[in-house]
Design an enzyme around this catalytic site. Structure first.
Site, short mmCIF file in Angstrom:
data_model
loop_
_atom_site.label_atom_id
_atom_site.label_comp_id
_atom_site.label_asym_id
_atom_site.label_seq_id
_atom_site.Cartn_x
_atom_site.Cartn_y
_atom_site.Cartn_z
N HIS A 119 13.90 10.66 -3.18
CA HIS A 119 13.47 9.46 -2.48
C HIS A 119 12.84 8.41 -3.40
O HIS A 119 12.26 7.44 -2.93
CB HIS A 119 12.47 9.82 -1.37
CG HIS A 119 12.46 8.85 -0.23
ND1 HIS A 119 13.43 8.83 0.74
CD2 HIS A 119 11.62 7.85 0.10
CE1 HIS A 119 13.18 7.87 1.62
NE2 HIS A 119 12.07 7.26 1.25
N ASP A 137 3.62 7.92 5.40
CA ASP A 137 4.23 7.41 6.63
C ASP A 137 5.54 8.12 6.95
O ASP A 137 5.92 8.22 8.11
CB ASP A 137 4.50 5.90 6.51
CG ASP A 137 3.25 5.08 6.81
OD1 ASP A 137 2.44 5.53 7.63
OD2 ASP A 137 3.11 4.00 6.22
N GLU A 168 -2.97 0.29 9.71
CA GLU A 168 -2.00 -0.38 8.83
C GLU A 168 -1.75 -1.78 9.39
O GLU A 168 -2.39 -2.22 10.34
CB GLU A 168 -0.69 0.41 8.73
CG GLU A 168 -0.79 1.66 7.87
CD GLU A 168 0.57 2.22 7.48
OE1 GLU A 168 1.60 1.58 7.77
OE2 GLU A 168 0.61 3.33 6.89
#
Length: 547
Positions: free
Chosen positions: A104, A171, A288
């Site tokens: 990733h 997240d 956030e």
């Protein structure tokens, strides 16, 4: 110590099994340039260098960089990785080795140019084990031992089976434990508990010398601090001990629209100031924010479905949002938060009282509030829904030229004016992907780790410009936009630090990222734990052995 010993014992038994495969297993392995040297170490049978294996290991989620690997190791246990690193270390010209979890990274950080990529998910599978066998919860000790290759979503479910949970998250939960701990691991809980690297009790690490070491703040502490946030430069994380706390069962998700950055950031800072005693201090468990500069709120891939947003379900919602956007000069902001309850976090009456205070005190645009009740698991794993939407639309495996920055609090409004209301707004029309902005408390970060973050102020912001290049020409335009943002910061004197960093060469890392003192410490640790610069050359920090 008993659980750590069980990991080692299981690894030894798996290595014996792999070694017994012998020449029969070698029959299917193509002729890797390293195979002869690995044969006597019992890992040659786990090496592949065919095009199918190396192609996958030569790129990543970013789809921006290709760095061809010579081979891929599919380890049955950590000892296989140690053997590989010792083999490289013994060569006069060591070959690069990089650990790859889910791939990733976005700039080839986990690649091994002309070297060997370690397929971390193979741990526990090839030796007759299972993924679950490398997740072990101690209810009495309130921790979980997780293999470095384990996904955070699996860590969550294993802990919840005992009514427990880690405190700090990313997240996106479909990332590996070792991957996020090698960077920092941040999300909306970081203001309270710090990044994920601040919630680790112990690590098993394989250094660039091929040494298998257990470390913590009390034992081999320098290696422990070096590896956390160390960008894979000092060792491969094969096990992490993560502390657990009693888990909530529900989350009240709150989304509020703002027309200005000053109001948003002012409210965010009140929410994260857990020590001041303000009416809003620590009232949210997750804080956030999102910048809405083009496609807006409705239908964004990171957003919940329109039916779950109360103001979006109204017949004139789209017109109201469009009018508000126009009045705000083309840019809206959304505060995203969550209040946990149920289980150990208190009952529904408590969350209703907290929500009432929030909606009274916060300076959002009245009439543009959305409150949505979900399970704790649904909230933490919410980004997965966006991923599945993009996969279904064929828009997941596209270039992701992401830019992530840390900014000092004193300059966030200057950044917003120049970037959100300027560069981003007039930039690539229709580009997909969220723009995040939210604050964190510096005192929740450990400066002894290798992570780099602004230390001059008590609060700093993270900004994530997470765009996807879905149309022809988008990649080039988004890359130019990123360069323009970095030039703006430099010309405006905004001292920003890249997170999930990328620099073209060592000079960039030294001067733009670390600075003199942190660079000296980083180099000293490299000389100690990976002097031949075998590990993670895809980061472009060290590309040859240190003198």
């Amino acid at each position: 110590m008993i659980m750590a010993a069980l990991f080692v014992l299981g690894c030894f038994l798996q290595t014996v099994q792999a070694a017994r495969a012998g020449d029969d297993a070698l029959a299917w392995v193509p002729a890797s340039p390293f195979r002869d040297e690995l044969r006597d170490l019992g890992v040659a049978a786990l090496i592949r260098d065919d095009a199918e294996a190396t192609a996958l290991a030569s790129t990543d989620f970013g789809n921006v960089t290709v760095a061809p690997a010579a081979a891929v190791l599919y380890p049955s246990c950590p000892a296989d990785i140690a053997a590989l690193l010792r083999a490289s270390c013994a060569r006069s010209s060591p070959f690069p080795v990089s650990a790859r979890g889910r791939g990733h990274s976005v700039r080839g950080q986990a690649t091994a140019p002309d070297g060997v990529v370690v397929d971390m998910p193979s741990l526990g599978r090839l030796g007759g084990g299972s993924t679950a066998s490398r997740l072990s919860v101690s209810v009495e000790g309130q921790y979980i031992d997780a293999g470095g290759e384990q996904l955070w979503v699996d860590v969550l479910h294993a802990a919840l089976a005992h009514g427990l949970t880690p405190r700090s998250w990313t997240d996106y939960l479909h990332l590996t434990v070792g991957g996020t701990l090698s960077n920092a691991g941040i999300s909306g809980q970081a203001f309270r508990y710090g990044p994920q690297i601040s919630s680790v009790q112990e690590l098993d690490v394989i250094t660039g010398l091929g040494e298998m070491v257990t470390c913590s703040k009390e034992k081999n502490s320098d290696l422990f601090d070096a590896v956390l946030g160390g960008l894979g430069q000092f060792g491969v994380i094969t096990r992490a001990r993560i502390p657990l706390v009693p888990a909530p069962t529900r989350a009240r998700r709150v989304r509020l629209l703002y027309t200005g950055a000053a109001a948003l950031t002012g409210d965010q800072e009140r929410l994260i100031d857990v020590e001041r005693g303000d009416a809003l201090s620590g009232l949210m468990d997750y804080v956030e924010g999102t910048v809405l500069a083009d496609k807006g709120l409705i239908g964004g891939w990171r957003s919940p479905s329109p039916s779950s947003l109360s103001f979006c379900s109204e017949p004139d919602a789209a017109a109201r949002v469009a009018k508000l956007t126009e009045e705000a000069g083309g840019v809206l902001y959304c505060l995203e938060g969550a209040l946990y309850y149920g289980g150990a976090a208190g009952g529904e009456p408590d969350v209703e009282k907290r929500l009432e205070t929030l909606l009274r005190e916060l300076r959002y645009e009245r009439g543009f509030a959305s409150v949505h009740d979900v399970s704790y698991v649904e909230f933490l794993d919410r980004v997965r829904d966006g991923e599945l939407k993009l996969r279904a639309a064929g828009q997941w495996n596209v270039p992701h030229p992401w830019l992530n920055l840390f900014l000092p609090r004193s300059r966030v409004l200057d950044f917003a004016a120049g970037v959100f209301h300027g560069i981003v707004r007039r930039g690539v029309t229709g580009a997909m992907g969220p723009v995040l902005v939210y604050p964190m408390n510096r005192n929740r970060w450990d400066s002894d780790t290798s992570a780099v973050f602004p230390e001059e102020e008590e609060v700093f912001y993270t900004v994530g410009i997470l765009r996807s290049a879905v149309s022809d020409g988008d990649l080039g335009r988004l890359e130019e936009q990123n360069d323009e943002i970095l030039r703006f910061c430099e010309e405006a004197g905004i001292r920003c630090v890249q997170y999930l960093s990328y620099y073209a060469d060592q000079a960039g890392w030294e001067k733009k990222h670390f600075g003199p003192a942190k660079w000296t410490r980083f180099v000293d640790r490299k000389r100690k734990y990976d002097p031949k610069a075998i590990l993670s050359r895809g980061q472009r920090i060290f590309t040859s052995p240190l003198a």
